[in-house]
Motif scaffolding. Structure first.
Motif, PDB file in Angstrom:
ATOM      1  N   SER A 144       0.801  -1.187   0.057  1.00 22.20           N
ATOM      2  CA  SER A 144      -0.161   0.032  -0.054  1.00 22.20           C
ATOM      3  C   SER A 144       0.899   1.115  -0.056  1.00 22.20           C
ATOM      4  O   SER A 144       2.139   1.183  -0.135  1.00 22.20           O
ATOM      5  CB  SER A 144      -1.017  -0.123   1.265  1.00 22.20           C
ATOM      6  OG  SER A 144      -0.009  -0.012   2.241  1.00 22.20           O
ATOM      7  N   ARG A 145       0.259   2.350  -0.061  1.00 20.09           N
ATOM      8  CA  ARG A 145       1.033   3.698  -0.010  1.00 20.09           C
ATOM      9  C   ARG A 145       2.274   3.861   0.970  1.00 20.09           C
ATOM     10  O   ARG A 145       3.175   4.552   0.574  1.00 20.09           O
ATOM     11  CB  ARG A 145       0.092   4.795   0.308  1.00 20.09           C
ATOM     12  CG  ARG A 145       0.559   6.229   0.060  1.00 20.09           C
ATOM     13  CD  ARG A 145       0.609   6.423  -1.350  1.00 20.09           C
ATOM     14  NE  ARG A 145      -0.605   6.424  -2.016  1.00 20.09           N
ATOM     15  CZ  ARG A 145      -1.614   7.365  -2.328  1.00 20.09           C
ATOM     16  NH1 ARG A 145      -1.881   8.351  -1.537  1.00 20.09           N
ATOM     17  NH2 ARG A 145      -2.619   6.910  -3.001  1.00 20.09           N
ATOM     18  N   ASN A 146       2.106   2.981   2.059  1.00 20.83           N
ATOM     19  CA  ASN A 146       3.136   3.412   3.143  1.00 20.83           C
ATOM     20  C   ASN A 146       3.812   1.855   3.390  1.00 20.83           C
ATOM     21  O   ASN A 146       4.516   1.788   4.513  1.00 20.83           O
ATOM     22  CB  ASN A 146       2.666   4.121   4.184  1.00 20.83           C
ATOM     23  CG  ASN A 146       1.403   3.513   5.057  1.00 20.83           C
ATOM     24  OD1 ASN A 146       0.733   2.518   4.434  1.00 20.83           O
ATOM     25  ND2 ASN A 146       1.226   4.070   6.019  1.00 20.83           N
ATOM     26  N   SER A 147       3.416   1.022   3.057  1.00 24.28           N
ATOM     27  CA  SER A 147       3.766  -0.230   3.356  1.00 24.28           C
ATOM     28  C   SER A 147       4.087  -1.412   2.066  1.00 24.28           C
ATOM     29  O   SER A 147       3.116  -1.592   1.323  1.00 24.28           O
ATOM     30  CB  SER A 147       2.845  -1.027   4.238  1.00 24.28           C
ATOM     31  OG  SER A 147       3.415  -2.416   4.815  1.00 24.28           O
ATOM     32  N   VAL A 148       5.344  -1.424   1.915  1.00 22.74           N
ATOM     33  CA  VAL A 148       5.681  -1.886   0.449  1.00 22.74           C
ATOM     34  C   VAL A 148       6.452  -3.155   0.358  1.00 22.74           C
ATOM     35  O   VAL A 148       7.425  -3.400   1.299  1.00 22.74           O
ATOM     36  CB  VAL A 148       6.421  -0.787  -0.326  1.00 22.74           C
ATOM     37  CG1 VAL A 148       7.010  -1.190  -1.666  1.00 22.74           C
ATOM     38  CG2 VAL A 148       5.745   0.569  -0.246  1.00 22.74           C
ATOM     39  N   ASN A 149       5.800  -4.269  -0.334  1.00 22.71           N
ATOM     40  CA  ASN A 149       6.627  -5.550  -0.756  1.00 22.71           C
ATOM     41  C   ASN A 149       8.016  -5.233  -1.124  1.00 22.71           C
ATOM     42  O   ASN A 149       7.916  -4.743  -2.346  1.00 22.71           O
ATOM     43  CB  ASN A 149       5.702  -6.396  -1.348  1.00 22.71           C
ATOM     44  CG  ASN A 149       6.070  -7.730  -1.576  1.00 22.71           C
ATOM     45  OD1 ASN A 149       7.158  -8.021  -1.386  1.00 22.71           O
ATOM     46  ND2 ASN A 149       5.086  -8.620  -2.085  1.00 22.71           N
ATOM     47  N   ARG A 168       7.310   3.552  -6.069  1.00 24.19           N
ATOM     48  CA  ARG A 168       6.205   2.734  -6.186  1.00 24.19           C
ATOM     49  C   ARG A 168       5.251   3.074  -5.144  1.00 24.19           C
ATOM     50  O   ARG A 168       4.125   2.761  -5.457  1.00 24.19           O
ATOM     51  CB  ARG A 168       6.932   1.084  -6.027  1.00 24.19           C
ATOM     52  CG  ARG A 168       5.572   0.059  -6.091  1.00 24.19           C
ATOM     53  CD  ARG A 168       6.224  -1.277  -6.086  1.00 24.19           C
ATOM     54  NE  ARG A 168       6.763  -1.510  -7.419  1.00 24.19           N
ATOM     55  CZ  ARG A 168       7.219  -2.590  -7.754  1.00 24.19           C
ATOM     56  NH1 ARG A 168       7.074  -3.720  -6.803  1.00 24.19           N
ATOM     57  NH2 ARG A 168       7.648  -2.902  -8.854  1.00 24.19           N
ATOM     58  N   ALA A 169       5.530   3.237  -3.938  1.00 20.27           N
ATOM     59  CA  ALA A 169       4.703   3.597  -2.968  1.00 20.27           C
ATOM     60  C   ALA A 169       3.660   4.581  -3.285  1.00 20.27           C
ATOM     61  O   ALA A 169       2.491   4.582  -3.057  1.00 20.27           O
ATOM     62  CB  ALA A 169       5.538   3.996  -1.575  1.00 20.27           C
ATOM     63  N   ARG A 170       4.403   5.628  -3.934  1.00 23.35           N
ATOM     64  CA  ARG A 170       3.324   6.772  -4.425  1.00 23.35           C
ATOM     65  C   ARG A 170       2.342   6.198  -5.229  1.00 23.35           C
ATOM     66  O   ARG A 170       1.117   6.920  -5.207  1.00 23.35           O
ATOM     67  CB  ARG A 170       4.155   7.882  -4.903  1.00 23.35           C
ATOM     68  CG  ARG A 170       4.860   8.642  -3.947  1.00 23.35           C
ATOM     69  CD  ARG A 170       5.639  10.118  -4.505  1.00 23.35           C
ATOM     70  NE  ARG A 170       6.752   9.572  -5.398  1.00 23.35           N
ATOM     71  CZ  ARG A 170       8.038   9.593  -5.208  1.00 23.35           C
ATOM     72  NH1 ARG A 170       8.195   9.415  -3.918  1.00 23.35           N
ATOM     73  NH2 ARG A 170       8.931   9.164  -6.005  1.00 23.35           N
ATOM     74  N   LEU A 172       0.744   3.430  -5.219  1.00 19.25           N
ATOM     75  CA  LEU A 172       0.037   2.234  -4.565  1.00 19.25           C
ATOM     76  C   LEU A 172      -1.233   2.980  -3.856  1.00 19.25           C
ATOM     77  O   LEU A 172      -1.080   4.005  -3.497  1.00 19.25           O
ATOM     78  CB  LEU A 172       0.711   1.144  -3.699  1.00 19.25           C
ATOM     79  CG  LEU A 172       1.891   0.344  -4.280  1.00 19.25           C
ATOM     80  CD1 LEU A 172       2.783   0.020  -3.361  1.00 19.25           C
ATOM     81  CD2 LEU A 172       1.325  -0.684  -5.163  1.00 19.25           C
ATOM     82  N   PRO A 173      -2.406   2.068  -3.494  1.00 15.41           N
ATOM     83  CA  PRO A 173      -3.327   2.832  -3.029  1.00 15.41           C
ATOM     84  C   PRO A 173      -3.191   2.716  -1.419  1.00 15.41           C
ATOM     85  O   PRO A 173      -2.226   2.147  -1.007  1.00 15.41           O
ATOM     86  CB  PRO A 173      -4.451   1.616  -3.092  1.00 15.41           C
ATOM     87  CG  PRO A 173      -3.890   0.198  -3.335  1.00 15.41           C
ATOM     88  CD  PRO A 173      -2.438   0.773  -4.238  1.00 15.41           C
ATOM     89  N   ILE A 174      -3.815   3.809  -0.933  1.00 15.86           N
ATOM     90  CA  ILE A 174      -3.969   3.867   0.537  1.00 15.86           C
ATOM     91  C   ILE A 174      -4.423   2.640   1.293  1.00 15.86           C
ATOM     92  O   ILE A 174      -5.443   2.053   0.664  1.00 15.86           O
ATOM     93  CB  ILE A 174      -4.639   5.260   1.260  1.00 15.86           C
ATOM     94  CG1 ILE A 174      -3.847   6.487   0.562  1.00 15.86           C
ATOM     95  CG2 ILE A 174      -4.651   5.260   2.631  1.00 15.86           C
ATOM     96  CD1 ILE A 174      -4.506   7.418   0.668  1.00 15.86           C
ATOM     97  N   ASN A 175      -3.813   1.997   2.389  1.00 16.23           N
ATOM     98  CA  ASN A 175      -4.600   0.950   2.754  1.00 16.23           C
ATOM     99  C   ASN A 175      -5.642   1.126   3.479  1.00 16.23           C
ATOM    100  O   ASN A 175      -5.889   2.107   4.132  1.00 16.23           O
ATOM    101  CB  ASN A 175      -3.474   0.389   4.132  1.00 16.23           C
ATOM    102  CG  ASN A 175      -3.758  -0.864   4.542  1.00 16.23           C
ATOM    103  OD1 ASN A 175      -5.108  -1.067   5.112  1.00 16.23           O
ATOM    104  ND2 ASN A 175      -2.920  -1.816   4.924  1.00 16.23           N
ATOM    105  N   LYS A 176      -6.788   0.049   3.184  1.00 12.71           N
ATOM    106  CA  LYS A 176      -8.102   0.530   3.497  1.00 12.71           C
ATOM    107  C   LYS A 176      -8.253   0.377   5.005  1.00 12.71           C
ATOM    108  O   LYS A 176      -9.520   0.906   5.296  1.00 12.71           O
ATOM    109  CB  LYS A 176      -9.078  -0.561   2.740  1.00 12.71           C
ATOM    110  CG  LYS A 176      -8.762  -1.873   2.982  1.00 12.71           C
ATOM    111  CD  LYS A 176      -9.759  -2.606   2.219  1.00 12.71           C
ATOM    112  CE  LYS A 176      -9.469  -4.240   2.287  1.00 12.71           C
ATOM    113  NZ  LYS A 176     -10.385  -5.085   1.546  1.00 12.71           N
TER     114      LYS A 176
END
Length: 188
Positions: A144-149, A168-170, A172-176
């Motif tokens: 997600s936006r702040n937690s990246v694999n 990449r983080a930017r 990605l979606p915000i974690n729901k």
């Protein structure tokens, strides 16, 4: 000095090729490509962070095999964030550090990013733009936006830098579930 991040290398693990649709003929082919890719970018003055699951299967229980692979890693400071497949033999290799979790200053603001093999919903400094870097889920989720694999399965089998991860983080979606655990509704 550059911090390089990777996860889920699974050195020696034949079945991960099929499980994660990795483009390799065999575990030895995979091992060679992973090592070659690391040597392309990691320099002696750098830090290499392996965020869990260094090796797996029968090879992970063979001290000579583990030492042989470890000895082929780039000459850099090597750190292990312990994953669910990192047993005592893996942990006893000559790592610079071994821990379940770490906070590593990186990025233009040197914020303290959290490294843990498992994806997390929140962590220390999460509200201060610190990213969480994880593995474990292979090619099932990029994050997600702040937690990246940072696992090899979603980064073309290459280690990556903070700048790569932040780009990449930017996208990605915000974690729901972010608003369930943090009062702030949006991430910067």
């Amino acid at each position: 000095m550059t911090n390089w991040y990777t996860a889920d290398t699974h050195f020696g693990h034949e079945n991960v090729i099929r499980f994660c649709d990795r483009p390799f003929r065999s575990a030895s082919h995979m091992d060679g490509i992973l090592l070659e890719n690391m040597w392309k970018v990691v320099k002696p003055e750098d830090d290499l962070w392996i965020i869990g699951d260094f090796a797996f299967g029968a090879p992970a229980k063979d001290a000579a095999y583990l030492q042989q692979v470890f000895g082929q890693l780039p000459r850099a400071r090597k750190h292990l964030i312990v994953g669910n497949h990192d047993g005592d033999l893996t942990q006893s290799l000559d790592w610079t550090s071994v821990s379940l979790m770490a906070e590593v200053p990186d990025g233009p603001k040197k914020q303290r990013n959290t490294l843990c093999h498992y994806p997390m919903i929140t962590w220390n400094h999460a509200r201060r733009e610190a990213l969480q870097l994880f593995g474990h889920v292979h090619n099932n989720w990029r994050g997600s936006r702040n937690s990246v694999n940072v696992g090899v399965d979603v980064w073309d089998f290459m280690p990556v830098t903070y700048d790569d991860i932040a780009r990449r983080a930017r996208k990605l979606p915000i974690n729901k579930h972010w608003s369930d655990v943090e009062h702030r509704k949006e991430l910067n």
